[in-house]
Scaffold this motif. Structure first.
Motif, PDB file in Angstrom:
ATOM      1  N   GLY A   1      25.880  13.584 -20.298  1.00 27.92           N
ATOM      2  CA  GLY A   1      25.091  13.289 -19.106  1.00 27.92           C
ATOM      3  C   GLY A   1      24.109  14.410 -18.833  1.00 27.92           C
ATOM      4  O   GLY A   1      24.332  15.559 -19.222  1.00 27.92           O
ATOM      5  N   VAL A   2      23.009  14.053 -18.179  1.00 24.72           N
ATOM      6  CA  VAL A   2      22.064  15.077 -17.725  1.00 24.72           C
ATOM      7  C   VAL A   2      21.856  14.899 -16.230  1.00 24.72           C
ATOM      8  O   VAL A   2      21.970  13.790 -15.698  1.00 24.72           O
ATOM      9  N   THR A   3      21.557  16.010 -15.565  1.00 20.08           N
ATOM     10  CA  THR A   3      21.362  15.929 -14.129  1.00 20.08           C
ATOM     11  C   THR A   3      20.224  16.826 -13.684  1.00 20.08           C
ATOM     12  O   THR A   3      19.771  17.700 -14.436  1.00 20.08           O
ATOM     13  N   LEU A   4      19.761  16.564 -12.465  1.00 24.38           N
ATOM     14  CA  LEU A   4      18.627  17.300 -11.935  1.00 24.38           C
ATOM     15  C   LEU A   4      18.793  17.512 -10.427  1.00 24.38           C
ATOM     16  O   LEU A   4      19.360  16.674  -9.727  1.00 24.38           O
ATOM     17  N   ASN A   5      18.324  18.659  -9.969  1.00 21.77           N
ATOM     18  CA  ASN A   5      18.406  19.010  -8.555  1.00 21.77           C
ATOM     19  C   ASN A   5      17.407  18.191  -7.737  1.00 21.77           C
ATOM     20  O   ASN A   5      16.470  17.614  -8.300  1.00 21.77           O
ATOM     21  N   PRO A   6      17.583  18.161  -6.418  1.00 24.46           N
ATOM     22  CA  PRO A   6      16.705  17.317  -5.590  1.00 24.46           C
ATOM     23  C   PRO A   6      15.206  17.587  -5.773  1.00 24.46           C
ATOM     24  O   PRO A   6      14.407  16.656  -5.710  1.00 24.46           O
ATOM     25  N   ALA A   7      14.820  18.830  -6.050  1.00 26.23           N
ATOM     26  CA  ALA A   7      13.387  19.128  -6.165  1.00 26.23           C
ATOM     27  C   ALA A   7      12.855  19.005  -7.589  1.00 26.23           C
ATOM     28  O   ALA A   7      11.671  19.240  -7.833  1.00 26.23           O
ATOM     29  N   THR A   8      13.711  18.647  -8.522  1.00 25.07           N
ATOM     30  CA  THR A   8      13.286  18.522  -9.928  1.00 25.07           C
ATOM     31  C   THR A   8      12.850  17.085 -10.207  1.00 25.07           C
ATOM     32  O   THR A   8      13.590  16.146  -9.894  1.00 25.07           O
ATOM     33  N   PRO A   9      11.635  16.909 -10.782  1.00 25.42           N
ATOM     34  CA  PRO A   9      11.155  15.542 -11.020  1.00 25.42           C
ATOM     35  C   PRO A   9      11.859  14.843 -12.187  1.00 25.42           C
ATOM     36  O   PRO A   9      12.230  15.491 -13.164  1.00 25.42           O
ATOM     37  N   VAL A  10      12.022  13.552 -12.057  1.00 23.89           N
ATOM     38  CA  VAL A  10      12.673  12.718 -13.082  1.00 23.89           C
ATOM     39  C   VAL A  10      11.937  12.808 -14.425  1.00 23.89           C
ATOM     40  O   VAL A  10      12.559  12.719 -15.488  1.00 23.89           O
ATOM     41  N   THR A  11      10.633  13.007 -14.376  1.00 24.07           N
ATOM     42  CA  THR A  11       9.837  13.038 -15.614  1.00 24.07           C
ATOM     43  C   THR A  11      10.338  14.110 -16.589  1.00 24.07           C
ATOM     44  O   THR A  11      10.229  13.938 -17.799  1.00 24.07           O
ATOM     45  N   LEU A  12      10.933  15.185 -16.063  1.00 19.15           N
ATOM     46  CA  LEU A  12      11.465  16.244 -16.930  1.00 19.15           C
ATOM     47  C   LEU A  12      12.553  15.723 -17.866  1.00 19.15           C
ATOM     48  O   LEU A  12      12.797  16.282 -18.925  1.00 19.15           O
ATOM     49  N   LEU A  13      13.227  14.666 -17.432  1.00 20.44           N
ATOM     50  CA  LEU A  13      14.343  14.128 -18.231  1.00 20.44           C
ATOM     51  C   LEU A  13      13.899  13.052 -19.212  1.00 20.44           C
ATOM     52  O   LEU A  13      14.658  12.689 -20.118  1.00 20.44           O
ATOM     53  N   GLU A  14      12.700  12.531 -19.006  1.00 14.97           N
ATOM     54  CA  GLU A  14      12.297  11.339 -19.769  1.00 14.97           C
ATOM     55  C   GLU A  14      12.459  11.472 -21.287  1.00 14.97           C
ATOM     56  O   GLU A  14      12.937  10.537 -21.930  1.00 14.97           O
ATOM     57  N   PRO A  15      12.114  12.652 -21.865  1.00 15.72           N
ATOM     58  CA  PRO A  15      12.246  12.747 -23.333  1.00 15.72           C
ATOM     59  C   PRO A  15      13.671  12.575 -23.858  1.00 15.72           C
ATOM     60  O   PRO A  15      13.854  12.289 -25.043  1.00 15.72           O
ATOM     61  N   VAL A  16      14.682  12.755 -23.004  1.00 20.26           N
ATOM     62  CA  VAL A  16      16.064  12.666 -23.508  1.00 20.26           C
ATOM     63  C   VAL A  16      16.816  11.436 -23.001  1.00 20.26           C
ATOM     64  O   VAL A  16      17.992  11.243 -23.342  1.00 20.26           O
ATOM     65  N   LEU A  17      16.167  10.617 -22.215  1.00 23.57           N
ATOM     66  CA  LEU A  17      16.914   9.523 -21.573  1.00 23.57           C
ATOM     67  C   LEU A  17      17.498   8.516 -22.568  1.00 23.57           C
ATOM     68  O   LEU A  17      18.509   7.874 -22.277  1.00 23.57           O
ATOM     69  N   HIS A  18      16.878   8.394 -23.743  1.00 23.99           N
ATOM     70  CA  HIS A  18      17.423   7.461 -24.748  1.00 23.99           C
ATOM     71  C   HIS A  18      18.658   8.031 -25.445  1.00 23.99           C
ATOM     72  O   HIS A  18      19.325   7.342 -26.201  1.00 23.99           O
ATOM     73  N   LYS A  19      18.942   9.329 -25.184  1.00 27.59           N
ATOM     74  CA  LYS A  19      20.048   9.999 -25.891  1.00 27.59           C
ATOM     75  C   LYS A  19      21.322  10.111 -25.062  1.00 27.59           C
ATOM     76  O   LYS A  19      22.337  10.592 -25.560  1.00 27.59           O
ATOM     77  N   VAL A  20      21.267   9.775 -23.780  1.00 31.04           N
ATOM     78  CA  VAL A  20      22.408  10.071 -22.900  1.00 31.04           C
ATOM     79  C   VAL A  20      23.112   8.807 -22.413  1.00 31.04           C
ATOM     80  O   VAL A  20      22.528   7.721 -22.376  1.00 31.04           O
ATOM     81  N   GLU A  21      24.366   8.999 -22.049  1.00 35.82           N
ATOM     82  CA  GLU A  21      25.159   7.885 -21.508  1.00 35.82           C
ATOM     83  C   GLU A  21      25.104   7.873 -19.979  1.00 35.82           C
ATOM     84  O   GLU A  21      25.499   6.897 -19.341  1.00 35.82           O
ATOM     85  N   LEU A  22      24.650   8.996 -19.391  1.00 35.37           N
ATOM     86  CA  LEU A  22      24.726   9.150 -17.942  1.00 35.37           C
ATOM     87  C   LEU A  22      23.585  10.024 -17.422  1.00 35.37           C
ATOM     88  O   LEU A  22      23.253  11.041 -18.045  1.00 35.37           O
ATOM     89  N   VAL A  23      22.992   9.593 -16.320  1.00 31.62           N
ATOM     90  CA  VAL A  23      22.032  10.449 -15.606  1.00 31.62           C
ATOM     91  C   VAL A  23      22.541  10.609 -14.184  1.00 31.62           C
ATOM     92  O   VAL A  23      22.824   9.622 -13.497  1.00 31.62           O
TER      93      VAL A  23
END
Ligand code: DX5
Ligand code: ZN
Length: 224
Positions: free
Chosen positions: A111-133
């Protein structure tokens, strides 16, 4: 189906076995484990030793949320302690791609996670690799904080990304989730709810669990 992942951060550790058995009997899907190191977040919780103890108490999915620096150095220790999945912070993992690969190589879900002020776009390159966000709906570090409503747009953006790219990751939320906020996050697209103080911090844990679950299920039914 909305999954419930009670966080033992707010449990009474002198009654941990009893309290985990209570949420399990109430219908908990996962047990959420908040691992904090006093560096990445200003609080210290517990490590692999306690997690190994929890593993002996329950067969439920153990969902580790690492709020630590140098997460790569500790992945194996948590795998050996018996967790089923590990979620890491994008802000704390400069080589996120490799960290996800390491989690998978250990035979765990990532899984990957992000703090309230971190934009979702930062995760986009890995979203196809994870089971959980995991969308943090408070700043990580402590239980009992107030839900930040501005995070709802991030949940919606993830739901949209998931739909557009035909992906299957869970969208989990963590922080300030109770019977009032659960319907908001479910309507935005969350399918796994972490709750700590609104379950373990209540006098009747079973009843508190049921209230949140009921409000989440009602929100889901309204969407159908
Ligand atoms: C906060 C943790 C949460 C915490 C949530 O850093 O990641 O999992 O247990 O607690 P509540 O539900 O009390 O906001
Ligand atoms: Zn957490």
């Amino acid at each position: 189906m909305v999954k419930m992942a009670p966080s033992i951060l707010s449990a009474d550790f002198s009654k941990l076995k009893e309290q985990i058995e209570t949420v399990q009997a109430a219908g908990a899907d996962w047990i959420h484990l908040d691992i904090m190191d006093g560096h990445y977040v200003p609080n210290i919780t517990f490590g692999p030793l306690v997690v190994a103890g929890v593993r002996k108490i329950t067969d439920l999915t153990l969902d580790a949320h690492l709020m630590i620096e140098n997460a790569d150095d500790y992945l194996q220790a948590f795998q050996e302690a018996g967790v089923d999945q590990i979620t890491v912070h994008v802000e704390a993992c400069p080589h996120l791609w490799a960290t996800i690969d390491k989690i998978h190589q250990l035979g765990l879900k990532a899984g990957v996670t992000l703090n309230p002020a971190t934009p979702v776009t930062l995760l986009e390159p890995v979203l196809h690799k994870v089971e959980l966000v995991l969308v943090m709906t408070v700043e990580p570090g402590f239980g009992g904080q107030k839900f930040i409503p501005e995070t709802l747009v991030k949940i919606k953006a993830l739901r949209e990304f998931k739909r557009r790219h035909d992906l299957a990751f869970h969208i989990q939320v963590d922080g300030g989730i109770d019977e009032t906020t659960a319907p908001l996050v479910v309507k935005a697209g969350a399918d796994v709810l972490v709750s700590g103080s609104s379950i373990f911090g209540q006098p009747d844990i079973k009843q508190a669990f049921a209230k949140i679950k009921k409000s989440a299920d009602a929100a889901l039914a309204q969407m159908a």
